[in-house]
Design a protein around this motif. Structure first.
Motif, mmCIF file in Angstrom:
data_model
loop_
_atom_site.group_PDB
_atom_site.id
_atom_site.type_symbol
_atom_site.label_atom_id
_atom_site.label_comp_id
_atom_site.label_asym_id
_atom_site.label_seq_id
_atom_site.Cartn_x
_atom_site.Cartn_y
_atom_site.Cartn_z
ATOM 1 N N THR A 9 -7.463 2.141 13.812
ATOM 2 C CA THR A 9 -6.037 1.822 13.851
ATOM 3 C C THR A 9 -5.286 2.880 14.641
ATOM 4 O O THR A 9 -4.473 2.565 15.517
ATOM 5 N N THR A 60 -8.395 9.026 3.562
ATOM 6 C CA THR A 60 -7.819 7.681 3.627
ATOM 7 C C THR A 60 -7.962 6.929 2.311
ATOM 8 O O THR A 60 -7.634 5.747 2.235
ATOM 9 N N GLU A 67 1.417 6.378 -2.879
ATOM 10 C CA GLU A 67 1.923 7.521 -2.123
ATOM 11 C C GLU A 67 0.795 8.499 -1.858
ATOM 12 O O GLU A 67 -0.122 8.632 -2.664
ATOM 13 N N ARG A 75 -1.310 13.769 3.397
ATOM 14 C CA ARG A 75 0.034 13.255 3.732
ATOM 15 C C ARG A 75 0.153 13.001 5.226
ATOM 16 O O ARG A 75 0.712 11.990 5.650
ATOM 17 N N HIS A 78 -1.713 9.749 6.055
ATOM 18 C CA HIS A 78 -1.011 8.551 5.595
ATOM 19 C C HIS A 78 0.247 8.275 6.426
ATOM 20 O O HIS A 78 0.532 7.117 6.743
ATOM 21 N N HIS A 79 0.967 9.306 6.806
ATOM 22 C CA HIS A 79 2.148 9.104 7.646
ATOM 23 C C HIS A 79 1.748 8.655 9.054
ATOM 24 O O HIS A 79 2.399 7.784 9.638
ATOM 25 N N ALA A 82 0.909 5.043 8.957
ATOM 26 C CA ALA A 82 2.119 4.217 8.882
ATOM 27 C C ALA A 82 2.733 4.043 10.273
ATOM 28 O O ALA A 82 3.156 2.948 10.642
ATOM 29 N N ARG A 85 0.400 1.691 12.301
ATOM 30 C CA ARG A 85 0.561 0.289 11.884
ATOM 31 C C ARG A 85 1.877 -0.292 12.389
ATOM 32 O O ARG A 85 1.933 -1.467 12.759
ATOM 33 N N ALA A 86 2.918 0.515 12.423
ATOM 34 C CA ALA A 86 4.199 0.043 12.959
ATOM 35 C C ALA A 86 4.065 -0.263 14.457
ATOM 36 O O ALA A 86 4.586 -1.272 14.951
ATOM 37 N N SER A 92 2.067 -2.178 6.322
ATOM 38 C CA SER A 92 1.471 -0.934 5.800
ATOM 39 C C SER A 92 0.481 -1.172 4.711
ATOM 40 O O SER A 92 0.493 -2.032 3.952
#
Length: 92
Positions: A9, A60, A67, A75, A78-79, A82, A85-86, A92
């Motif tokens: 991704t 992951t 969260e 963190r 994960h950010h 996000a 994916r956007a 998400s």
């Protein structure tokens, strides 16, 4: 687009930022390219986070509350996911 691993991704989103075509069979259409001053560093960051996932796949893992945990690397992963994916237009 088939289900991608987190690292795939990130690398796919990085490629789109660099102007590479999206993988078939469902190409993603990005708006006109951002100025390279934004796209290249963001693409590099997404590639670096993908490398981090390659070395530490546990980053992951799903979280109970959805969260990321208090681990800074977790963190960041994960950010970054996000953001990727956007870019790919995926939820998400």
């Amino acid at each position: 687009m088939a289900d991608l691993t987190p690292a795939e991704t990130l690398r796919t989103a990085a490629g789109l930022l660099r102007g590479e075509p999206a993988p078939e069979p469902h190409p993603v259409r990005l708006p006109p390219r951002m100025p390279d001053v934004y796209a290249e560093p963001l693409a590099d960051l997404l590639d670096d986070v993908a490398g981090l996932i390659d070395s530490r796949p546990d980053l992951t893992r799903p979280h109970v509350d959805g969260e990321p945990c208090s681990d800074l690397a977790c963190r960041i992963v994960h950010h970054a996911l996000a953001v990727a994916r956007a870019i790919l237009g995926r939820p998400s």
